[in-house]
Design an enzyme around this catalytic site. Structure first.
Site, PDB file in Angstrom:
ATOM      1  N   TRP A 188      11.108  -9.651  51.348  1.00 11.09           N
ATOM      2  CA  TRP A 188      11.699  -8.372  51.722  1.00 11.09           C
ATOM      3  C   TRP A 188      13.187  -8.620  51.975  1.00 11.09           C
ATOM      4  O   TRP A 188      13.551  -9.585  52.640  1.00 11.09           O
ATOM      5  CB  TRP A 188      11.065  -7.778  52.993  1.00 11.09           C
ATOM      6  CG  TRP A 188      11.823  -6.549  53.417  1.00 11.09           C
ATOM      7  CD1 TRP A 188      11.760  -5.321  52.853  1.00 11.09           C
ATOM      8  CD2 TRP A 188      12.832  -6.464  54.442  1.00 11.09           C
ATOM      9  NE1 TRP A 188      12.647  -4.462  53.462  1.00 11.09           N
ATOM     10  CE2 TRP A 188      13.317  -5.131  54.436  1.00 11.09           C
ATOM     11  CE3 TRP A 188      13.370  -7.380  55.352  1.00 11.09           C
ATOM     12  CZ2 TRP A 188      14.318  -4.696  55.329  1.00 11.09           C
ATOM     13  CZ3 TRP A 188      14.362  -6.948  56.235  1.00 11.09           C
ATOM     14  CH2 TRP A 188      14.824  -5.620  56.211  1.00 11.09           C
ATOM     15  N   GLU A 219       8.307  -6.690  48.585  1.00 13.20           N
ATOM     16  CA  GLU A 219       8.104  -5.577  49.528  1.00 13.20           C
ATOM     17  C   GLU A 219       9.223  -4.542  49.461  1.00 13.20           C
ATOM     18  O   GLU A 219      10.391  -4.843  49.699  1.00 13.20           O
ATOM     19  CB  GLU A 219       8.017  -6.126  50.961  1.00 13.20           C
ATOM     20  CG  GLU A 219       7.791  -5.039  51.998  1.00 13.20           C
ATOM     21  CD  GLU A 219       7.692  -5.586  53.412  1.00 13.20           C
ATOM     22  OE1 GLU A 219       7.904  -6.806  53.610  1.00 13.20           O
ATOM     23  OE2 GLU A 219       7.444  -4.787  54.331  1.00 13.20           O
ATOM     24  N   LYS A 233      10.996  -0.679  50.514  1.00 10.08           N
ATOM     25  CA  LYS A 233      11.210   0.132  51.719  1.00 10.08           C
ATOM     26  C   LYS A 233      11.813   1.457  51.296  1.00 10.08           C
ATOM     27  O   LYS A 233      12.449   1.556  50.247  1.00 10.08           O
ATOM     28  CB  LYS A 233      12.144  -0.628  52.668  1.00 10.08           C
ATOM     29  CG  LYS A 233      12.139  -0.110  54.094  1.00 10.08           C
ATOM     30  CD  LYS A 233      12.764  -1.128  55.051  1.00 10.08           C
ATOM     31  CE  LYS A 233      12.836  -0.593  56.454  1.00 10.08           C
ATOM     32  NZ  LYS A 233      13.234  -1.614  57.432  1.00 10.08           N
ATOM     33  N   ASP A 273       4.069  -1.720  52.788  1.00 13.81           N
ATOM     34  CA  ASP A 273       4.135  -1.680  54.254  1.00 13.81           C
ATOM     35  C   ASP A 273       3.850  -0.239  54.681  1.00 13.81           C
ATOM     36  O   ASP A 273       4.504   0.700  54.204  1.00 13.81           O
ATOM     37  CB  ASP A 273       5.536  -2.132  54.696  1.00 13.81           C
ATOM     38  CG  ASP A 273       5.664  -2.247  56.203  1.00 13.81           C
ATOM     39  OD1 ASP A 273       5.296  -1.284  56.908  1.00 13.81           O
ATOM     40  OD2 ASP A 273       6.154  -3.287  56.687  1.00 13.81           O
ATOM     41  N   HIS A 322       6.707   2.064  55.366  1.00 11.25           N
ATOM     42  CA  HIS A 322       7.815   2.162  54.413  1.00 11.25           C
ATOM     43  C   HIS A 322       7.695   3.292  53.397  1.00 11.25           C
ATOM     44  O   HIS A 322       8.241   3.206  52.295  1.00 11.25           O
ATOM     45  CB  HIS A 322       7.974   0.836  53.648  1.00 11.25           C
ATOM     46  CG  HIS A 322       8.482  -0.272  54.522  1.00 11.25           C
ATOM     47  ND1 HIS A 322       8.866  -1.498  54.033  1.00 11.25           N
ATOM     48  CD2 HIS A 322       8.685  -0.352  55.850  1.00 11.25           C
ATOM     49  CE1 HIS A 322       9.263  -2.272  55.017  1.00 11.25           C
ATOM     50  NE2 HIS A 322       9.150  -1.605  56.140  1.00 11.25           N
ATOM     51  N   HIS A 378       1.271  -4.677  54.438  1.00  7.49           N
ATOM     52  CA  HIS A 378       1.844  -4.921  55.759  1.00  7.49           C
ATOM     53  C   HIS A 378       1.335  -3.830  56.673  1.00  7.49           C
ATOM     54  O   HIS A 378       1.725  -2.669  56.538  1.00  7.49           O
ATOM     55  CB  HIS A 378       3.373  -4.913  55.697  1.00  7.49           C
ATOM     56  CG  HIS A 378       3.935  -6.277  55.497  1.00  7.49           C
ATOM     57  ND1 HIS A 378       5.278  -6.565  55.596  1.00  7.49           N
ATOM     58  CD2 HIS A 378       3.321  -7.463  55.239  1.00  7.49           C
ATOM     59  CE1 HIS A 378       5.459  -7.863  55.385  1.00  7.49           C
ATOM     60  NE2 HIS A 378       4.292  -8.420  55.164  1.00  7.49           N
ATOM     61  N   ASP A 381      11.359   4.362  63.098  1.00  7.77           N
ATOM     62  CA  ASP A 381      10.884   2.981  63.203  1.00  7.77           C
ATOM     63  C   ASP A 381       9.628   2.755  62.376  1.00  7.77           C
ATOM     64  O   ASP A 381       8.651   3.491  62.507  1.00  7.77           O
ATOM     65  CB  ASP A 381      10.600   2.621  64.658  1.00  7.77           C
ATOM     66  CG  ASP A 381      10.099   1.191  64.788  1.00  7.77           C
ATOM     67  OD1 ASP A 381      10.670   0.319  64.107  1.00  7.77           O
ATOM     68  OD2 ASP A 381       9.138   0.946  65.532  1.00  7.77           O
ATOM     69  N   ASP A 435       7.867  -0.052  62.476  1.00  7.08           N
ATOM     70  CA  ASP A 435       7.191  -1.266  62.948  1.00  7.08           C
ATOM     71  C   ASP A 435       6.544  -1.160  64.327  1.00  7.08           C
ATOM     72  O   ASP A 435       6.650  -2.082  65.120  1.00  7.08           O
ATOM     73  CB  ASP A 435       8.191  -2.428  62.967  1.00  7.08           C
ATOM     74  CG  ASP A 435       8.852  -2.628  61.617  1.00  7.08           C
ATOM     75  OD1 ASP A 435       8.161  -3.024  60.688  1.00  7.08           O
ATOM     76  OD2 ASP A 435      10.053  -2.333  61.501  1.00  7.08           O
ATOM     77  N   ASP A 464       2.361  -6.523  60.491  1.00  5.95           N
ATOM     78  CA  ASP A 464       3.836  -6.560  60.530  1.00  5.95           C
ATOM     79  C   ASP A 464       4.374  -5.500  61.487  1.00  5.95           C
ATOM     80  O   ASP A 464       4.535  -4.340  61.108  1.00  5.95           O
ATOM     81  CB  ASP A 464       4.425  -6.336  59.127  1.00  5.95           C
ATOM     82  CG  ASP A 464       5.955  -6.370  59.159  1.00  5.95           C
ATOM     83  OD1 ASP A 464       6.510  -6.932  60.120  1.00  5.95           O
ATOM     84  OD2 ASP A 464       6.588  -5.824  58.232  1.00  5.95           O
TER      85      ASP A 464
HETATM   86  C1  RNT Z   1      11.114  -4.850  57.202  1.00  2.00           C
HETATM   87  C2  RNT Z   1       9.893  -5.338  56.514  1.00  2.00           C
HETATM   88  C3  RNT Z   1       9.628  -6.812  56.664  1.00  2.00           C
HETATM   89  C4  RNT Z   1       9.894  -7.331  58.054  1.00  2.00           C
HETATM   90  C5  RNT Z   1       9.546  -8.775  58.259  1.00  2.00           C
HETATM   91  C6  RNT Z   1      10.103  -9.304  59.538  1.00  2.00           C
HETATM   92  O1  RNT Z   1      11.227  -3.497  57.201  1.00  2.00           O
HETATM   93  O2  RNT Z   1       8.775  -4.619  56.947  1.00  2.00           O
HETATM   94  O3  RNT Z   1       8.334  -7.096  56.259  1.00  2.00           O
HETATM   95  O4  RNT Z   1       9.209  -6.563  59.001  1.00  2.00           O
HETATM   96  O5  RNT Z   1       9.954  -9.497  57.175  1.00  2.00           O
HETATM   97 ZN    ZN Z   2       6.825  -5.277  56.238  1.00  3.86          ZN
END
Ligand code: RNT
Ligand code: ZN
Length: 421
Positions: free
Chosen positions: A187, A228, A230, A261, A264, A288, A296, A298, A328
């Site tokens: 990523w 990955e 986003k 993810d 994302h 993820h 956010d 995460d 993640d």
């Molecule tokens: C970031 C991505 C990535 C990170 C990690 C720390 O938006 O999700 O996967 O969270 O690499």
């Molecule tokens: Zn991620």
């Protein structure tokens, strides 16, 4: 809870599932085959062990909160991970970021070597864990303008290309030594805060960088590559170079896998729906598991509808093992060890719930055009005692049941984490 009570409740619950045509033992057997890759970075707020790391937020990643007890070194991080693994039923994996190497002094990212990760490898062997790996293309002066592999300056691109090459070698070393593939996920933060004037250029540069990175081929028994995407990040609101379409096309062309993810994508877009689409063509997918809230991507994973739907899709695939599951998220506002356990258990509970749905009845109703029965079955299962089955599964795996694990986290906080500050 007392063992006898857990067993009694399990037997009662098993009968109830039998009545609706669900074989509980089969479901539990299948649940055992799922492993989650636990992300080391939840343990220390994505800081890692480089002495001179720079700000995460330059790359759009934010960790908020000041909960005490953050792991400050490799020993503490391992101790915390051991605690977390002891509270999660099943056999799982560890996902490392490159900045978590044992460097003993300044080492540049384009000089990382397998030897810096020998300690992790030995620890993984001792705990019978497989390892996954990630290049760290953020929190570094050469990423401070939010561009790495697509940077217009050749020397910056070269630096990051070298870093990712080192990281793939490290992942392959794990795979070789542990006799099990290691997933290397890439990523990058690359994007622009405001109106891009040349989208083509950045994407073209990223494409070329990837071509150089993947020149070296490894056996898939050692290393599997994933990419990955986003949607946006803080500081890359207007344009993200590595978008979903970019990586999906690249991955399909090159036989790599994409990493989806959960945080994302657009809020109403379901990653669950993408699995059966991508897997018609692609061989494997990395997920993820995360939870997006507003800006956010995460937040800590909980058992919500998104996880439930995702788990339903996974268990209904002809080859669920083609979906690799990794956590993640990063949250510093709560007990960090507990955050691992909560998220991992939420995903496993989601999978169990999905495995215990009366699929035969639901699918039959759908095929017969009985749309009412199809929905009614899903309402009926809301009253089924899935918790009793889960607690039994935990008991059999020698981990605490759902009501007991938070107390163990509290005790660990009092005896270990509170002594750290
Ligand atoms: C970031 C991505 C990535 C990170 C990690 C720390 O938006 O999700 O996967 O969270 O690499
Ligand atoms: Zn991620």
């Amino acid at each position: 809870m007392e063992q006898a009570i857990v067993e009694k409740r399990y037997l009662e619950a098993r009968e109830k599932y039998k009545e609706i045509g669900v074989n509980v033992d089969e479901a539990l057997n299948k649940l055992t085959s799922f492993s989650l890759s636990l992300h080391c970075w939840q343990g220390d707020d994505v800081q890692g062990f480089e002495r001179n790391a720079s700000s995460l937020s330059d790359s759009g990643l934010q960790v908020t909160g000041r909960y005490p007890g953050r792991a400050r070194n490799v020993q503490e991080l391992r101790q915390d991970l051991e605690k977390a693994f002891s509270l999660i039923p099943g056999r799982h994996r560890l996902n490392l970021h490159a900045i978590y190497g044992e460097f003993n002094g300044p080492v540049e990212r384009n000089e990382y070597e397998p030897d810096h990760f020998r300690g992790w490898l030995e620890w993984a062997k001792a705990h019978e864990l497989k390892l996954d790996f990630n290049a760290t293309c953020f929190a570094h002066p050469k990423a401070s303008d939010g561009l790495t592999l697509s940077h217009p300056k050749k020397e910056i691109r070269k630096f990051w290309i070298e870093h990712v090459k080192c990281c793939r070698k490290i992942a392959a070393y794990f795979g070789r030594e542990l006799k099990a593939f290691s997933i290397h996920n890439l990523w990058i933060p690359d994007g622009l805060k405001d109106l891009p004037s040349d989208r083509w250029l950045y994407r073209h540069l990223l494409y070329q960088s990837l071509e150089e990175i993947f020149e070296l081929d490894f056996s898939q028994t050692q290393l599997k590559d994933s990419l990955e995407s986003k949607l946006f990040g803080i500081g890359s609101e207007a344009f993200v170079v590595g978008s979903h379409e970019f990586y999906l096309s690249y991955a399909i062309k090159k036989g790599k896998m994409v990493c989806l993810d959960l945080g994302h994508f657009h809020p109403t877009e379901l990653v669950a729906d993408k699995l059966s689409a991508i897997l018609q063509v692609s061989n494997e997918i990395l997920l993820h598991l995360s939870r997006g809230i507003r800006w956010d991507s995460d937040h800590v994973v909980i058992l919500n509808e998104e996880i439930e739907t995702l788990a339903e899709e996974i268990v209904n695939l002809p080859n669920p093992e083609k979906v690799h599951l990794a956590l993640d998220y990063f949250d510093a506002s709560l007990n960090r060890v507990g955050a691992w356990v909560l998220g991992a258990r939420a995903v496993l509970r989601g999978l169990l719930r999905a495995l215990l749905l009366p699929w035969a009845r639901i699918k039959e109703a759908e095929l017969q055009g009985d749309n009412l029965a199809k929905l009614a079955w899903r309402q009926i299962v809301k009253d089924m005692p899935v918790g009793a089955i889960w607690d039994y599964y935990c008991l059999k795996n020698n981990v605490p049941d759902e009501k007991s694990w938070p107390q163990e986290i509290k005790a660990y906080e009092a005896s270990v984490l509170r002594n750290r500050d």
